[in-house]
Design a protein around this motif. Structure first.
Motif, mmCIF file in Angstrom:
data_model
loop_
_atom_site.group_PDB
_atom_site.id
_atom_site.type_symbol
_atom_site.label_atom_id
_atom_site.label_comp_id
_atom_site.label_asym_id
_atom_site.label_seq_id
_atom_site.Cartn_x
_atom_site.Cartn_y
_atom_site.Cartn_z
ATOM 1 N N PRO A 197 6.254 5.235 79.624
ATOM 2 C CA PRO A 197 5.319 5.428 78.511
ATOM 3 C C PRO A 197 5.069 6.898 78.175
ATOM 4 C CG PRO A 197 4.131 4.878 80.519
ATOM 5 C CD PRO A 197 5.586 4.738 80.842
ATOM 6 N N ARG A 198 5.330 7.795 79.134
ATOM 7 C CA ARG A 198 5.172 9.243 78.890
ATOM 8 C C ARG A 198 6.052 9.984 79.898
ATOM 9 N NH1 ARG A 198 0.480 7.288 81.244
ATOM 10 N NH2 ARG A 198 -0.218 8.318 83.176
ATOM 11 N N PRO A 199 6.274 11.252 79.666
ATOM 12 C CA PRO A 199 7.184 11.990 80.552
ATOM 13 C C PRO A 199 6.637 12.088 81.978
ATOM 14 C CG PRO A 199 6.871 13.164 78.486
ATOM 15 C CD PRO A 199 5.854 12.068 78.515
ATOM 16 N N PRO A 200 7.499 11.888 82.967
ATOM 17 C CA PRO A 200 7.067 12.061 84.360
ATOM 18 C C PRO A 200 7.149 13.528 84.764
ATOM 19 C CG PRO A 200 9.345 11.340 84.319
ATOM 20 C CD PRO A 200 8.891 11.410 82.874
ATOM 21 N N ILE A 201 6.528 13.860 85.888
ATOM 22 C CA ILE A 201 6.594 15.246 86.373
ATOM 23 C C ILE A 201 7.353 15.352 87.695
ATOM 24 C CG2 ILE A 201 4.484 15.924 85.185
ATOM 25 C CD1 ILE A 201 3.024 15.717 87.891
ATOM 26 N N ARG A 202 7.467 14.262 88.456
ATOM 27 C CA ARG A 202 8.206 14.273 89.713
ATOM 28 C C ARG A 202 8.878 12.928 89.930
ATOM 29 N NH1 ARG A 202 4.528 18.195 91.139
ATOM 30 N NH2 ARG A 202 2.809 16.692 91.171
ATOM 31 N N PHE A 203 9.880 12.948 90.805
ATOM 32 C CA PHE A 203 10.623 11.739 91.146
ATOM 33 C C PHE A 203 10.680 11.601 92.663
ATOM 34 C CE2 PHE A 203 14.514 9.384 92.207
ATOM 35 C CZ PHE A 203 14.382 8.269 91.401
ATOM 36 N N PHE A 204 10.504 10.366 93.139
ATOM 37 C CA PHE A 204 10.622 10.101 94.576
ATOM 38 C C PHE A 204 12.057 9.712 94.889
ATOM 39 C CE2 PHE A 204 10.494 7.241 98.289
ATOM 40 C CZ PHE A 204 9.958 8.116 99.209
ATOM 41 N N ARG A 205 12.743 10.590 95.603
ATOM 42 C CA ARG A 205 14.122 10.339 96.025
ATOM 43 C C ARG A 205 14.084 9.694 97.407
ATOM 44 N NH1 ARG A 205 17.963 13.889 93.390
ATOM 45 N NH2 ARG A 205 16.909 15.268 91.910
ATOM 46 N N VAL A 243 8.356 7.446 89.874
ATOM 47 C CA VAL A 243 8.018 8.663 89.134
ATOM 48 C C VAL A 243 6.523 8.885 89.207
ATOM 49 C CG1 VAL A 243 9.982 8.629 87.567
ATOM 50 C CG2 VAL A 243 7.916 7.347 86.965
ATOM 51 N N GLU A 244 6.145 10.149 89.248
ATOM 52 C CA GLU A 244 4.735 10.535 89.227
ATOM 53 C C GLU A 244 4.404 11.093 87.851
ATOM 54 O OE1 GLU A 244 1.648 13.743 91.291
ATOM 55 O OE2 GLU A 244 3.728 13.601 92.000
ATOM 56 N N PHE A 245 3.231 10.708 87.324
ATOM 57 C CA PHE A 245 2.764 11.218 86.037
ATOM 58 C C PHE A 245 1.710 12.299 86.253
ATOM 59 C CE2 PHE A 245 4.190 6.825 85.148
ATOM 60 C CZ PHE A 245 5.181 7.114 84.228
ATOM 61 N N ASP A 246 1.298 12.923 85.168
ATOM 62 C CA ASP A 246 0.387 14.061 85.292
ATOM 63 C C ASP A 246 -1.004 13.670 85.783
ATOM 64 O OD1 ASP A 246 -0.427 12.754 83.012
ATOM 65 O OD2 ASP A 246 0.031 14.410 81.639
ATOM 66 N N ASP A 247 -1.324 12.370 85.808
ATOM 67 C CA ASP A 247 -2.622 11.949 86.343
ATOM 68 C C ASP A 247 -2.552 11.632 87.839
ATOM 69 O OD1 ASP A 247 -1.172 9.612 86.349
ATOM 70 O OD2 ASP A 247 -2.585 8.455 85.120
ATOM 71 N N GLY A 248 -1.393 11.832 88.450
ATOM 72 C CA GLY A 248 -1.238 11.582 89.876
ATOM 73 C C GLY A 248 -0.780 10.190 90.225
ATOM 74 N N ASN A 249 -0.827 9.272 89.253
ATOM 75 C CA ASN A 249 -0.373 7.907 89.524
ATOM 76 C C ASN A 249 1.154 7.826 89.479
ATOM 77 O OD1 ASN A 249 -2.843 6.614 89.970
ATOM 78 N ND2 ASN A 249 -3.228 6.430 87.765
ATOM 79 N N ALA A 250 1.668 6.735 90.030
ATOM 80 C CA ALA A 250 3.119 6.583 90.146
ATOM 81 C C ALA A 250 3.548 5.218 89.621
ATOM 82 C CB ALA A 250 3.556 6.737 91.604
ATOM 83 N N LEU A 251 4.746 5.188 89.082
ATOM 84 C CA LEU A 251 5.404 3.938 88.692
ATOM 85 C C LEU A 251 6.608 3.764 89.609
ATOM 86 C CD1 LEU A 251 5.822 1.528 86.719
ATOM 87 C CD2 LEU A 251 7.238 3.092 85.336
ATOM 88 N N LEU A 252 6.641 2.646 90.299
ATOM 89 C CA LEU A 252 7.688 2.388 91.293
ATOM 90 C C LEU A 252 8.563 1.239 90.841
ATOM 91 C CD1 LEU A 252 7.384 2.187 95.142
ATOM 92 C CD2 LEU A 252 8.200 0.176 93.907
#
Length: 536
Positions: free
Chosen positions: A38-46, A94-103
């Protein structure tokens, strides 16, 4: 099927064969699924493929390909080793700018997840390498989404039996392969009444990797060795690597048809170690299954009931198999053979093991690279950009990013150090490893008692007896009794080299990938160990 789904306050465009909305997550089915972000992520969990492979939250830019490439088979998933886009084995987030993550996580083996970019924006894409499968999509706080994933993995693969982790002394990180009957006999005596539950004999007892019989340094044999350990009131532990063999082994010479080959009929490389080429056994071959079962029964007959199996990734390498099946499913079949043959009264630790396919079949699982007696090696971390190499920081980084596995299996963070002799770690660095062991509730060391001062011996004794109350406060923050602990500063990854330094790194990587260079390093290491051995 394409569908817009409201998930915990965000709207996702999902593509999958089947979409089932649950209360806190979405279950998907399909050979390939896609979540449009829904919006750009800032980090990715590898999430790395096996025990030693990097697991970390990283920035979105490509990471350098680890060097040397000759070691890729035993450090990462060879199929994806050169992928530049952020990706991970079975699960990605992925982590979004609010600190939440989509897995997005697979609920089966032989699956991969990547963050991709397209005309419609960023997407999480997951796929099974062969056939269909099920997936979990979850959104929220990082610990919440991984808890949901672990819960569904437990339903699919089962959990470890929940046995208390024994306190272990092992021979590896002091003497490495320079062990023999006299020195182990002395160490076992000198350990005295230190509260170890297991004394584990590591690499160096066997004729060769692949020929699992006592070598000339152990003339009394393995039964006598196990008896000696049990006479101290502890359980006898043993290290093996049953899914690989070195080129010089009798097993390889006599049974070349047992080993994996590629589509052209060429033997599949399982990397390079011990100064030799490694090859991988085909776990679906009936004769290999029998051999593995008989090997475990022999180890148990010798009297060892704590078994550490290492370099297990070899069972899941790509290649032609006797039975045509996905590679990780083939590995899991082999692991089942090993588990059943060793019996339920054995404590079973897997290492160098593909993570998800090992669940439910082992009691403990190494969840990071090997430690070493130094914090971080500049050559490995910067010039080679190889974060799977042995090192204390590498071990901490990946281990703390794998602690979401705790509901499923006992995490093994590797050994801790108390000694000052033959150790480059600072007191603070040693304390971090010790604290991580307390968080994991898995205590092991290789420190030789004759290398420890009276103070260090007492610190080791206190550590082994400790039963602190551990509470997780945040992703990397814990409380051990009343003491706060923060691993955040130690999970960072190195900045890639640029310019002339980068060119120098490429040369070092090329040199490190030459078998002759690795043989020289191996020979030098063995010579150094022999000198150390003479001082004992």
């Amino acid at each position: 099927m394409d569908q817009i789904v409201d998930l915990e306050g965000i709207r996702l465009a999902i593509s999958a064969d089947e979409i089932r909305e649950r209360r806190d997550f979405v279950q998907l089915a399909g050979a390939r699924v896609t979540l449009s972000l829904p919006r750009p992520p800032i980090r990715f969990f590898r999430h790395g493929w096996q025990s030693w492979s990097l697991a970390a939250w990283t920035e979105l830019h490509p990471l350098p390909i680890p060097k040397p490439h000759l070691l890729h088979p035993m450090q990462t998933d060879l199929r994806y080793a050169r992928e530049k886009q952020p990706n991970g084995s079975w699960v990605g987030a992925v982590e979004f700018d609010d600190g939440n993550a989509l897995l997005l996580g697979a609920l089966g083996t032989d699956a991969h997840v990547a963050l991709t970019e397209g005309g419609a924006g960023a997407r999480l894409e997951g796929w099974f390498e062969g056939g269909n499968g099920e997936w979990l999509a979850a959104y929220g706080a990082k610990h919440t989404v991984f808890e949901a994933y672990a819960e569904l993995l437990a339903e699919r693969f089962g959990k470890a039996r929940g046995l208390p982790a024994p306190r272990v002394w092992c021979s590896w990180y002091s003497l490495y392969t320079e062990i023999d009957e006299p020195i182990l006999d002395k160490i076992f005596r000198d350990l005295g009444d230190l509260p170890f539950d297991v004394l584990q004999v590591d690499d160096g007892w066997q004729i060769a990797v692949g020929d699992w019989e006592a070598n000339a340094k152990f003339p009394a044999g393995m039964t006598a060795l196990a008896d000696k350990i049990r006479s101290t009131g502890r359980r006898a532990g043993l290290w093996l690597a049953p899914l690989i063999a070195v080129k010089s082994s009798r097993l390889f010479r006599e049974h070349r048809d047992w080993f994996l080959r590629d589509g052209r009929g060429k033997l599949v490389s399982a990397a390079f170690n011990w100064g030799e080429q490694l090859y991988a056994l085909d776990t679906t071959h009936p004769a290999v299954s029998d051999w593995l079962a008989n090997l475990m029964k022999q180890v148990r007959a010798w009297g060892f009931d704590y078994i550490k199996l290492d370099f297990l990734y070899a069972g899941a390498l790509e290649g032609r198999r006797h039975d045509d099946m996905p590679r990780e499913a083939a590995y899991r079949r082999g692991l089942q053979v090993l588990r059943e043959a060793m019996g339920t009264d054995t404590y079973f630790l897997t290492c160098g093991a593909p993570i998800i396919p090992s669940l439910g079949l082992c009691d403990a699982l190494r969840v990071g690279p090997d430690v070493s007696n130094e914090w971080e090696n500049h050559r490995d971390a910067r010039q080679l950009y190889n974060l799977a190499m042995p090192g204390a920081k590498n071990a901490i980084r990946t281990t703390v990013n794998r602690l979401w596995l705790r509901p499923l299996v006992q995490p093994d963070p590797d050994v801790v150090y108390f000694r000052t002799k033959e150790c480059k770690l600072t007191r603070k660095e040693k304390r971090l490893l010790q604290d991580l062991a307390l968080v994991c509730d898995f205590k092991a060391t290789s420190d030789l008692p004759q290398w420890l001062s009276a103070k260090e011996l007492e610190e080791l004794r206190t550590f082994l007896k400790a039963a602190p109350k551990v509470r997780q406060l945040d992703l990397y923050k814990y409380q051990i009794d009343q003491r706060d602990l923060d691993f955040s500063p130690f999970v960072t990854i190195p900045t890639p080299l640029k310019g002339a330094e980068s060119l120098a790194g490429h040369f070092v990587g090329w040199a490190a990938g030459q078998p002759i260079v690795l043989k020289i390093f191996d020979a030098r290491g063995r010579a150094s160990l022999k000198k150390l051995r003479k001082k004992l």
